[in-house]
Scaffold this motif. Structure first.
Motif, PDB file in Angstrom:
ATOM      1  N   THR A  22       0.802  -1.218   0.000  1.00  0.00           N
ATOM      2  CA  THR A  22       0.000   0.000   0.000  1.00  0.00           C
ATOM      3  C   THR A  22       0.839   1.274   0.000  1.00  0.00           C
ATOM      4  O   THR A  22       0.312   2.354   0.106  1.00  0.00           O
ATOM      5  CB  THR A  22      -0.943   0.038   1.216  1.00  0.00           C
TER       6      THR A  22
ATOM      7  N   PRO B 224     -11.474   4.068   1.502  1.00  0.00           N
ATOM      8  CA  PRO B 224     -10.567   2.941   1.677  1.00  0.00           C
ATOM      9  C   PRO B 224      -9.179   3.392   1.237  1.00  0.00           C
ATOM     10  O   PRO B 224      -9.036   4.348   0.473  1.00  0.00           O
ATOM     11  CB  PRO B 224     -11.137   1.877   0.735  1.00  0.00           C
ATOM     12  N   LYS B 225      -8.128   2.725   1.692  1.00  0.00           N
ATOM     13  CA  LYS B 225      -6.782   3.139   1.319  1.00  0.00           C
ATOM     14  C   LYS B 225      -6.389   2.665  -0.071  1.00  0.00           C
ATOM     15  O   LYS B 225      -5.610   3.324  -0.746  1.00  0.00           O
ATOM     16  CB  LYS B 225      -5.774   2.636   2.345  1.00  0.00           C
TER      17      LYS B 225
ATOM     18  N   ARG C  62      -8.157  -2.416  -3.649  1.00  0.00           N
ATOM     19  CA  ARG C  62      -8.452  -3.746  -3.087  1.00  0.00           C
ATOM     20  C   ARG C  62      -9.400  -3.601  -1.891  1.00  0.00           C
ATOM     21  O   ARG C  62     -10.376  -4.332  -1.773  1.00  0.00           O
ATOM     22  CB  ARG C  62      -7.161  -4.429  -2.655  1.00  0.00           C
ATOM     23  N   GLN C  63      -9.127  -2.633  -1.025  1.00  0.00           N
ATOM     24  CA  GLN C  63      -9.987  -2.407   0.133  1.00  0.00           C
ATOM     25  C   GLN C  63     -11.355  -1.887  -0.294  1.00  0.00           C
ATOM     26  O   GLN C  63     -12.366  -2.203   0.333  1.00  0.00           O
ATOM     27  CB  GLN C  63      -9.328  -1.428   1.108  1.00  0.00           C
TER      28      GLN C  63
END
Length: 101
Positions: free
Chosen positions: A4, A54-55, A58-59
């Motif tokens: 990330t 979300p970061k 995927r999140q």
């Protein structure tokens, strides 16, 4: 480098934006959340969602209950890989995809 983390180039290219006003036609997910939010256009339903940021993409997919192989995530016309960061105020497109044989 972790999954990330951002590259220096990505940090420099990250747009600096004021918080986005939530459009009236958006469904607000977790309205009690007072932190950073993003706006998502979910296709093919043409549903607008406002949700806590979300970061990563995927999140985002996990928050929407979608598997990575069932949807594409794009920002400003560019596809995002699962590890790409999503920034506060981003407007993101999530397009569900299905293959048929």
């Amino acid at each position: 480098m972790t999954e990330t983390s951002t590259t220096p180039q990505e940090d420099q290219l990250r747009p600096r934006r004021a918080p986005v006003e939530i459009p009236a036609h958006c469904q607000v997910i977790k309205p009690e959340h007072t932190g950073a939010r993003i706006v998502v256009l979910l296709q093919p339903e043409e549903k607008h969602l406002s949700l806590p940021r979300p970061k990563t993409s995927r999140q985002l997919l996990a928050a929407l209950g979608l598997a990575e192989e069932t949807a594409l995530v794009a920002r400003n016309g560019q596809l995002l890989t699962p590890d790409r960061h999503i920034w506060p105020g981003d407007e993101v497109l999530v397009r569900k995809v299905a293959s048929s044989g």
